[in-house]
Write an enzyme that holds these catalytic residues in place. Structure first.
Site, PDB file in Angstrom:
ATOM      1  N   LEU A  85       0.832  -1.199   0.000  1.00 23.93           N
ATOM      2  CA  LEU A  85       0.000   0.000   0.000  1.00 23.93           C
ATOM      3  C   LEU A  85       0.870   1.253   0.000  1.00 23.93           C
ATOM      4  O   LEU A  85       0.627   2.200  -0.757  1.00 23.93           O
ATOM      5  CB  LEU A  85      -0.921   0.000   1.222  1.00 23.93           C
ATOM      6  CG  LEU A  85      -1.693   1.301   1.496  1.00 23.93           C
ATOM      7  CD1 LEU A  85      -2.604   1.653   0.333  1.00 23.93           C
ATOM      8  CD2 LEU A  85      -2.490   1.184   2.796  1.00 23.93           C
ATOM      9  N   ASP A  95      -3.418   0.446  -4.840  1.00 28.04           N
ATOM     10  CA  ASP A  95      -2.843  -0.781  -4.288  1.00 28.04           C
ATOM     11  C   ASP A  95      -3.605  -1.987  -4.834  1.00 28.04           C
ATOM     12  O   ASP A  95      -4.250  -2.727  -4.106  1.00 28.04           O
ATOM     13  CB  ASP A  95      -2.899  -0.745  -2.758  1.00 28.04           C
ATOM     14  CG  ASP A  95      -2.250  -1.969  -2.123  1.00 28.04           C
ATOM     15  OD1 ASP A  95      -1.348  -2.546  -2.747  1.00 28.04           O
ATOM     16  OD2 ASP A  95      -2.670  -2.337  -1.009  1.00 28.04           O
ATOM     17  N   ASP A 122       5.929  -6.954   1.339  1.00 28.25           N
ATOM     18  CA  ASP A 122       4.531  -7.275   1.085  1.00 28.25           C
ATOM     19  C   ASP A 122       4.435  -7.626  -0.394  1.00 28.25           C
ATOM     20  O   ASP A 122       4.381  -6.754  -1.255  1.00 28.25           O
ATOM     21  CB  ASP A 122       3.679  -6.040   1.418  1.00 28.25           C
ATOM     22  CG  ASP A 122       2.209  -6.220   1.112  1.00 28.25           C
ATOM     23  OD1 ASP A 122       1.813  -7.306   0.669  1.00 28.25           O
ATOM     24  OD2 ASP A 122       1.443  -5.252   1.307  1.00 28.25           O
ATOM     25  N   ASN A 159      -6.995  -4.347  -2.031  1.00 27.52           N
ATOM     26  CA  ASN A 159      -6.535  -4.021  -0.692  1.00 27.52           C
ATOM     27  C   ASN A 159      -7.514  -4.529   0.360  1.00 27.52           C
ATOM     28  O   ASN A 159      -8.726  -4.379   0.224  1.00 27.52           O
ATOM     29  CB  ASN A 159      -6.348  -2.510  -0.541  1.00 27.52           C
ATOM     30  CG  ASN A 159      -5.745  -2.139   0.796  1.00 27.52           C
ATOM     31  OD1 ASN A 159      -6.433  -2.056   1.808  1.00 27.52           O
ATOM     32  ND2 ASN A 159      -4.440  -1.936   0.809  1.00 27.52           N
ATOM     33  N   SER A 160      -6.977  -5.100   1.417  1.00 30.48           N
ATOM     34  CA  SER A 160      -7.790  -5.774   2.430  1.00 30.48           C
ATOM     35  C   SER A 160      -8.676  -4.833   3.230  1.00 30.48           C
ATOM     36  O   SER A 160      -9.666  -5.273   3.819  1.00 30.48           O
ATOM     37  CB  SER A 160      -6.881  -6.546   3.392  1.00 30.48           C
ATOM     38  OG  SER A 160      -6.101  -7.488   2.701  1.00 30.48           O
ATOM     39  N   ARG A 196       0.158 -15.115   4.339  1.00 32.07           N
ATOM     40  CA  ARG A 196      -0.843 -14.181   4.867  1.00 32.07           C
ATOM     41  C   ARG A 196      -2.236 -14.729   4.594  1.00 32.07           C
ATOM     42  O   ARG A 196      -2.646 -14.891   3.443  1.00 32.07           O
ATOM     43  CB  ARG A 196      -0.647 -12.823   4.202  1.00 32.07           C
ATOM     44  CG  ARG A 196      -1.691 -11.783   4.528  1.00 32.07           C
ATOM     45  CD  ARG A 196      -1.213 -10.438   4.023  1.00 32.07           C
ATOM     46  NE  ARG A 196      -2.285  -9.502   3.777  1.00 32.07           N
ATOM     47  CZ  ARG A 196      -2.111  -8.240   3.398  1.00 32.07           C
ATOM     48  NH1 ARG A 196      -0.882  -7.785   3.238  1.00 32.07           N
ATOM     49  NH2 ARG A 196      -3.129  -7.447   3.174  1.00 32.07           N
ATOM     50  N   HIS A 227      -4.784 -11.854   9.362  1.00 35.96           N
ATOM     51  CA  HIS A 227      -5.235 -10.498   9.120  1.00 35.96           C
ATOM     52  C   HIS A 227      -6.702 -10.335   9.503  1.00 35.96           C
ATOM     53  O   HIS A 227      -7.510 -11.236   9.265  1.00 35.96           O
ATOM     54  CB  HIS A 227      -5.053 -10.166   7.635  1.00 35.96           C
ATOM     55  CG  HIS A 227      -4.778  -8.734   7.367  1.00 35.96           C
ATOM     56  ND1 HIS A 227      -4.881  -8.168   6.116  1.00 35.96           N
ATOM     57  CD2 HIS A 227      -4.383  -7.721   8.180  1.00 35.96           C
ATOM     58  CE1 HIS A 227      -4.563  -6.896   6.167  1.00 35.96           C
ATOM     59  NE2 HIS A 227      -4.261  -6.596   7.409  1.00 35.96           N
TER      60      HIS A 227
END
Length: 317
Positions: A85, A95, A122, A159-160, A196, A227
């Protein structure tokens, strides 16, 4: 320097280093130690692996450029999180893999050259299938990057922390094979692959999160990054209790930031990532500064609020 030589990650021929007489099939540390070795003489990858396995809670600070990596190093952090990000933000793109992996690689090389601590990058989904991920590992090793965190989503990633976006997950078997391929490809046995798990982000059950974590650890992951985007740490606390220290766990408390750090120690976490705070701080600082200069049509009132020009020059200039 009394260090066992690494397999040369830059050349496969047997020509000698013109400066130091070491065969190019092994790393000449005189030439390459800034890439691969900390200022304490330890491989950066080894240092990162020790952090993941440490009985003490360790911390990684986000960086996204050479200067932010240097600042994190000078602050005392033992390792750096190269945030996707943050790197995307400083490049001015979304991102969602809009920046190619080779463009990210260029940024990582500057970051690694600017600091003496290990970098965990990442790596999103590995930028494609297992072949893309294998090539990524080779190129990361060439630049001295200590490890890569890959997430079990589909390429291109989302993006999460974006609200309301679908977060399709990769097939467990396919992603497990990607992890195995990355570990098998690494020439340095200490190069770290962190898996992840995005099941909780995607709205799946805790059972699914545990199932994926088990599979990825069995596939060879050095640690699990669990996460969650909840503002409270209830999901993380539940996972940690059910996980029962099967393997190292990395946490990213961006949304549940009010949780006392001692709680993470109590739950048995290995590493905490402060994931995007340097880039967010710099964005706010630049917004305030540029607005003030535009309004005042002068820099007279900001000089005392910013770094001196002298501070921008490297010590060896």
């Amino acid at each position: 320097m009394a260090l066992a030589p690494l397999v040369c990650l830059r050349r496969a021929n047997k020509l000698l280093c013109a400066l130091h007489g070491q065969a190019k099939r092994v790393t000449c540390f005189k030439c390459q130690e800034r890439h691969y070795v900390t200022n304490g003489g330890e491989k950066k990858s080894t240092r990162l692996k020790k952090m993941l396995l440490s009985s003490d809670l360790e911390f990684l600070m986000e960086a996204h450029s050479g200067i932010s990596a240097r600042i994190a190093d000078e602050a005392g952090f033992k390792g750096i999180w190269a945030s996707g990000l943050s790197i995307s933000t400083q490049l001015g793109v979304r991102d969602s893999n809009e920046a190619s992996w080779t463009q990210v690689l260029d940024v990582l090389e500057f970051m690694n050259d600017a600091c003496d601590v290990p970098i965990l990058v990442d790596a999103d989904t590995g930028y494609g299938n297992f072949n893309n991920a294998r090539r990524l590992v080779r190129k990361l090793e060439e630049r001295g990057i200590a490890g890569a965190a890959v997430e079990d989503k589909l390429f291109p990633k989302t993006n999460s922390l974006l609200d309301g976006r679908q977060q399709p997950l990769a097939d467990i078997k396919e992603f497990s094979l990607k992890i195995k391929a990355m570990k098998d490809t690494a020439r340095d046995p200490d190069f770290c692959v962190v898996a992840r798990v995005e099941a909780l982000i995607a709205g799946w059950s805790m059972e699914e999160a545990l199932k994926r974590a088990d599979a990825f650890l069995e596939a060879g992951a050095d640690a699990i990054l669990m996460h969650s985007k909840r503002k409270d740490p209830s999901q993380i606390e539940e996972f940690m209790k059910l996980w029962n220290n099967k393997g190292p766990v990395v946490l990213v408390p961006t949304t549940y930031y009010t949780t006392p750090t001692d709680k993470f120690r109590e739950w048995g976490a290995s590493v905490i990532i402060w994931a995007n705070h340097s880039v967010r701080a710099s964005v706010l600082a630049m917004q305030n500064l540029t607005s003030k200069i535009y309004r005042d049509q002068s820099v007279a009132n900001v000089e005392k609020e910013i770094a001196t020009v002298k501070e921008l020059f490297p010590a060896d200039t």
